[in-house]
Design a protein around this motif. Structure first.
Motif, PDB file in Angstrom:
ATOM      1  N   VAL A   1       0.841  -1.201   0.000  1.00  0.00           N
ATOM      2  CA  VAL A   1       0.000   0.000   0.000  1.00  0.00           C
ATOM      3  C   VAL A   1       0.877   1.251   0.000  1.00  0.00           C
ATOM      4  O   VAL A   1       0.621   2.214  -0.727  1.00  0.00           O
ATOM      5  N   ALA A   2       1.935   1.227   0.805  1.00  0.00           N
ATOM      6  CA  ALA A   2       2.846   2.373   0.847  1.00  0.00           C
ATOM      7  C   ALA A   2       3.441   2.631  -0.538  1.00  0.00           C
ATOM      8  O   ALA A   2       3.495   3.770  -1.018  1.00  0.00           O
ATOM      9  N   TYR A   3       3.858   1.562  -1.187  1.00  0.00           N
ATOM     10  CA  TYR A   3       4.454   1.671  -2.513  1.00  0.00           C
ATOM     11  C   TYR A   3       3.423   2.195  -3.513  1.00  0.00           C
ATOM     12  O   TYR A   3       3.686   3.095  -4.312  1.00  0.00           O
ATOM     13  N   GLY A   4       2.218   1.640  -3.431  1.00  0.00           N
ATOM     14  CA  GLY A   4       1.148   2.066  -4.329  1.00  0.00           C
ATOM     15  C   GLY A   4       0.835   3.541  -4.152  1.00  0.00           C
ATOM     16  O   GLY A   4       0.592   4.258  -5.134  1.00  0.00           O
ATOM     17  N   MET A   5       0.883   4.011  -2.909  1.00  0.00           N
ATOM     18  CA  MET A   5       0.578   5.419  -2.668  1.00  0.00           C
ATOM     19  C   MET A   5       1.617   6.336  -3.288  1.00  0.00           C
ATOM     20  O   MET A   5       1.284   7.382  -3.843  1.00  0.00           O
ATOM     21  N   ILE A   6       2.867   5.936  -3.165  1.00  0.00           N
ATOM     22  CA  ILE A   6       3.932   6.724  -3.801  1.00  0.00           C
ATOM     23  C   ILE A   6       3.702   6.776  -5.308  1.00  0.00           C
ATOM     24  O   ILE A   6       3.725   7.836  -5.941  1.00  0.00           O
ATOM     25  N   PHE A  27       0.372  10.222   5.643  1.00  0.00           N
ATOM     26  CA  PHE A  27       0.525  11.481   4.932  1.00  0.00           C
ATOM     27  C   PHE A  27      -0.098  11.389   3.535  1.00  0.00           C
ATOM     28  O   PHE A  27      -0.829  12.270   3.078  1.00  0.00           O
ATOM     29  N   GLY A  28       0.196  10.274   2.869  1.00  0.00           N
ATOM     30  CA  GLY A  28      -0.359  10.044   1.531  1.00  0.00           C
ATOM     31  C   GLY A  28      -1.878  10.082   1.551  1.00  0.00           C
ATOM     32  O   GLY A  28      -2.508  10.718   0.701  1.00  0.00           O
ATOM     33  N   ALA A  54      -6.890  12.597   0.120  1.00  0.00           N
ATOM     34  CA  ALA A  54      -8.219  13.074   0.519  1.00  0.00           C
ATOM     35  C   ALA A  54      -8.403  14.529   0.090  1.00  0.00           C
ATOM     36  O   ALA A  54      -9.433  14.904  -0.476  1.00  0.00           O
ATOM     37  N   GLY A  55      -7.358  15.348   0.328  1.00  0.00           N
ATOM     38  CA  GLY A  55      -7.428  16.750  -0.069  1.00  0.00           C
ATOM     39  C   GLY A  55      -7.599  16.889  -1.573  1.00  0.00           C
ATOM     40  O   GLY A  55      -8.409  17.679  -2.069  1.00  0.00           O
ATOM     41  N   LEU A 107       6.212  15.874  -4.500  1.00  0.00           N
ATOM     42  CA  LEU A 107       5.865  15.402  -3.167  1.00  0.00           C
ATOM     43  C   LEU A 107       6.058  13.889  -3.088  1.00  0.00           C
ATOM     44  O   LEU A 107       6.669  13.363  -2.144  1.00  0.00           O
ATOM     45  N   GLY A 108       5.558  13.198  -4.108  1.00  0.00           N
ATOM     46  CA  GLY A 108       5.713  11.743  -4.148  1.00  0.00           C
ATOM     47  C   GLY A 108       7.175  11.340  -4.208  1.00  0.00           C
ATOM     48  O   GLY A 108       7.596  10.392  -3.534  1.00  0.00           O
ATOM     49  N   GLY A 109       7.958  12.060  -5.014  1.00  0.00           N
ATOM     50  CA  GLY A 109       9.388  11.758  -5.135  1.00  0.00           C
ATOM     51  C   GLY A 109      10.092  11.942  -3.806  1.00  0.00           C
ATOM     52  O   GLY A 109      10.917  11.102  -3.414  1.00  0.00           O
ATOM     53  N   GLY A 110       9.790  13.038  -3.101  1.00  0.00           N
ATOM     54  CA  GLY A 110      10.441  13.306  -1.818  1.00  0.00           C
ATOM     55  C   GLY A 110       9.991  12.324  -0.752  1.00  0.00           C
ATOM     56  O   GLY A 110      10.811  11.727  -0.047  1.00  0.00           O
TER      57      GLY A 110
END
Lengths: 286, 330, 257
Positions: free
Chosen positions: A12-17, A148-149, A154-155, A203-206
């Motif tokens: 899930v973390a990877y997918g979010m990135i 954070f993701g 959501a925003g 943001l995703g890269g960082g």
């Protein structure tokens, strides 16, 4: 059982990135019909700015992320105004070549400025350890990443569904001529959407600098994944790519754990078949 | 009926016998190069192989209007077919080259028949995914391909049993030059045939081609299979002339580079490959030696500038210059 | 590809989303017929042509050619079966010359288009047909000009040459005269006059002068349904048709002929 939950969590973390980086690409490709192979450049630059500010200047993680995001969004805005917009009506081939050119230039500049080696992110203390929730131990960094993701997504969804800006983007994706005729300034909309998309990529890269390593080859190495998310998720949408990114993140992570000898074979075979089955993405748009 | 009286229509004529002979001159000049510039055979044969590969891509990109980012997948299939056959004792260069063409053509048929129903970004992604898939398979099937170390122990018997591959690359030079000449002649005939014209039609307006009764999927698949066979031949030549097959032959980098080489020369112009490939390889030789960053930077700037300012590549620039001169003179 | 053909539709329906465009249309076009399809803008005329050629698929109902159901037959195959058409919005091969445009159609029609090894322009018989067609529509003087450089009116003529090159048994002309100066629209009639008698022609146009000079039969399409069909004089006299066209003076119907 615990292992499986941990793996799912990593997926899930990877997918979010993947999603954070790719969603902007989906919107801008759908909006402007531009085949942009250079999107990974913005994620890479976001990653570099974040990592360099943390490692060299000691800026804390969150401000560093924010600065990276804003700087890259501004760069994206400027590039859209100066270069990209001249190529909207051009052939797919021209757009592919132009964006490959942009990738090569960025790879060269990053290599000259920061050297050829990968830049590992030095995580702040509070993200280094493990956190235990209901008996399952998870790395704090990934937990923060998912949290954070989720907030950012959501925003983003709120903005896309509920604000005037979001409505304008949706209108312009659906029918650009119509959007123009009801008084939407599509030229400005394009620049803003492009800036927003590149900012999200940064943001995703960082945020994902510890998952997708920050190195000069970044935009070449990972572009295929970002494009996969967009192609599988569908152009001009922000929810389809979310499903796609989670599916790709899950499939890739599971393969790495359970079938390491097969490498990425399954992921590419899977993508190939999905695209044949649903050429316009897994979520059917009406 | 009232029609405007028409002047006689200029019949598009075949070149005269003399013109045909003159077209052979550059080939003889190139064949004579080893006499003037000994020691450049290995570089030259690399150039020939890449021109052949770029010609196969031109059929797709320049004529059929199919943009692919995975053409190296087919090149690599040819290279590995020739290499693996040679390791297993089939070492005749012509036999292995033909086998490579067949394997690449079949690969092209399977992937092409599936992919070419789509277009735009989806097609682009499918070509990429297909090539990445082949790359990953070759990467993991170490027993067959040698994986990341490349395929070792590739060697071939003399061409036609007469000309052995020598260290200086003389045989390889002439062998690849002859192959290039044959492929060039074939492609030239092909693009002037009714089939070649129908490909241009599909490139220009595929919906209209359907509305004149053209089975465009079938036409595009045939083009893809022919292109695949030629790319496979280029791969086989690479394996034979360098006696080695690396994973790079299937890579995204090679797919991108060959596209850049073709576009640099000018696609859809038949001679684009002959201009773009040597220019690219010469510049690469010059710049990449110092620092790869310079090479990327130069390449990137040229690509951006070309797309923004000079579509049509180097031949496009030459065409516009000629047209301007003609206008001046008349 | 000679012979005659009858094209029919049975209870044809087509909707985009929930909006019906074509509404239960049953229609017949017989061999040799010269029929016009008229109706106000947005009546669904072009959609109807697209359903006939297989460019669009109906929501229900069927299309029949000589009594055989061809509803599931693809566009390219229908064209090869003898249904030729022109496009309301010109659709050409812009960077190819007039001759090359026509050659593509001739090559497909005569089954030489998949030949690989012989130069296109060494196919003497086909090239002769190309030149004959190019002259027939009056484009001889621009035969070697790229289509994109032709004025719009002449692009319309090239559009017709391409359709004729396919030796259609049924020819669907979707506003062929749109963009051609009124004074020259008779060129279209002249070209139709040169066609073999057994070819069925369906003409869509807003130029009532052209329509009434051309048609033996007229079908009136209003809001996706056939309002009325009949001989031109009956149509011109029909009060319902007059009502539809009332106040639309530029397309005004001529007095009953």
């Amino acid at each position: 059982m615990t292992t499986i939950i941990t793996i799912l969590f990593f997926a899930v973390a990877y997918g979010m990135i993947l999603y954070l980086i790719s969603v902007g690409l989906s919107v801008t490709m759908g909006l402007m019909g531009f085949v942009n192979l250079a999107h990974g450049v913005f994620a890479m630059l976001g990653g570099y700015v974040t990592v360099m500010m943390m490692n060299r200047l000691g800026v804390p993680f969150l401000p560093a992320l924010a600065i990276g995001c804003v700087l890259v969004a501004m760069l994206g805005f400027v590039l859209e105004r100066t270069l990209y917009r001249h190529l909207y009506g051009r052939s797919e081939l021209d757009q592919v070549l132009f964006s490959i050119g942009l990738v090569l230039v960025s790879v060269a500049i990053v290599r000259i400025v920061w050297g050829p080696l990968a830049q590992p992110m030095q995580l702040p203390e509070y993200l280094k350890g493990q956190v235990s929730i209901a008996g399952i131990t998870l790395p704090a960094y990934r937990l923060a990443l998912v949290g954070f993701g989720t907030a950012v997504i959501a925003g983003l969804w709120f903005m896309f569904d509920r604000t005037l800006f979001g409505a304008r983007i949706r209108a312009a994706v659906d029918n650009r001529a119509m959007a123009q005729s009801i008084g939407i300034n599509t030229s400005r909309l394009f620049s803003l959407a492009f800036g927003l998309g590149t900012g999200l990529a940064a943001l995703g890269g960082g945020l994902g600098a510890d998952v997708l390593a920050i190195a000069p080859a970044y935009p070449l190495q990972y572009i295929v994944y970002f494009l996969i998310v967009v192609a599988v998720g569908g152009l001009g949408d922000i929810k389809g790519p979310f499903v796609a990114a989670l599916v790709i993140g899950l499939a890739d992570t599971l393969c790495r754990y359970f079938l390491p000898e097969a490498g990425s074979i399954f992921i590419f075979a899977f993508v190939f078949l999905v695209l044949l089955w649903r050429p316009n993405g897994i979520i059917e748009r009406r | 009926m009232t029609t405007i009286p028409a002047p006689p229509v200029a019949v598009i004529a075949a070149p005269s016998g003399l013109a045909r002979l003159l077209q052979l001159v550059p080939w003889f000049v190139v064949a004579g190069l080893p006499l003037v510039l000994p020691g450049y055979e290995p570089l030259a044969m690399q150039v020939f192989v890449m021109i052949l590969f770029a010609l196969s891509l031109d059929l797709l990109v320049g004529y059929a209007g199919i943009v692919t980012l995975g053409h190296a997948g087919l090149f690599g299939m040819g290279a590995y077919t020739a290499g693996i056959l040679s390791v297993h004792g089939v070492t005749d260069p012509i036999v292995t080259a033909l086998a490579a063409m067949v394997v690449a053509a079949l690969t092209g048929l399977v992937f092409g028949a599936a992919m070419l129903r789509t277009k735009g970004l989806t097609l682009l992604m499918l070509t990429m995914a297909a090539a990445f898939l082949l790359y990953e398979i070759a990467n993991k099937a170490t027993g067959l391909t040698g994986g990341e170390d490349g395929l070792q122990g590739v060697s071939f018997t003399p061409v036609l049993g007469l000309f052995a591959f020598d260290f200086r690359g003389k045989t390889a030079f002439f062998y690849s030059l002859v192959a290039l000449f044959l492929v060039f002649t074939f492609v030239r005939i092909l693009i002037n045939s009714p089939f070649g014209w129908s490909l241009r039609g599909i490139r220009e307006n595929d919906a209209r081609m359907v509305a004149i009764g053209c089975p465009i999927l079938q036409r595009r698949v045939v083009a893809y299979v022919i292109s695949a066979a030629l790319a496979g031949l280029a791969g086989a030549l690479q394996a034979q002339t360098t006696q080695f097959v690396a994973l790079h032959s299937l890579s995204f980098e090679l797919s991108g580079n060959i596209l850049i080489m073709l576009i640099l020369g000018g696609s859809g112009r038949l001679y684009g490959a002959f201009v773009g490939v040597p220019a690219f390889m010469f510049a690469q030789d010059l710049l990449a030696k110092q620092d790869p960053a310079n090479w990327f930077l130069g390449q990137g700037i040229i690509l951006i500038a070309m797309v923004m300012l000079a579509p049509g590549g180097m031949l496009g620039i030459a065409e516009r210059a000629m047209a301007a001169i003609k206008r001046r003179l008349s | 590809m000679t012979g005659t053909a009858t094209l029919e539709t049975q209870s044809l329906n087509m909707s985009f989303g929930s909006v019906p465009i074509i509404n239960d249309v049953t229609f017949t076009l017989r061999p040799g017929e010269r029929r016009a399809l008229i109706g106000p803008n947005g009546a669904g005329k072009t959609t109807f042509v697209n359903l006939l050629t297989g460019r669009l698929h109906p929501s229900s109902g069927s299309v029949l050619l000589n009594g055989h159901d061809i509803t599931e037959v693809g566009e390219a195959r229908r064209i090869r079966m003898g249904i030729g058409r022109t496009f309301q919005i010109t659709s050409l091969f812009p960077k190819l010359t007039v001759r090359e445009n026509v050659f593509l159609a001739v090559a497909e029609c005569e089954g030489i288009a998949s030949r690989l090894f012989r130069s296109a322009f060494h196919h003497g018989a086909q090239v002769a047909r190309v030149d004959e067609l190019v002259h027939r529509v009056g484009l001889g003087d621009v035969a070697n000009t790229q289509a994109q450089f032709l004025p719009y009116g002449r692009q319309r003529l090239l559009e017709i040459a391409i359709a004729l090159a396919l030796r259609p048994k049924i020819l669907l002309l979707d506003e062929p005269a749109a963009g051609i100066p009124t004074a020259e629209s008779h060129v279209i009639l002249d070209i139709i006059a040169t066609l073999p008698k057994e070819i069925a022609v369906l003409l869509i146009d807003h130029d009532m002068d052209l329509v009434f000079r051309f048609a033996q039969q007229i079908s009136v399409l209003v809001q996706g349904s056939i309002l009325v069909e009949g001989a031109p004089r009956d149509i011109a006299a029909d009060p319902r048709v007059r009502e539809v066209y009332l106040g639309d003076s530029k397309h005004g119907l001529p007095a009953a002929a």
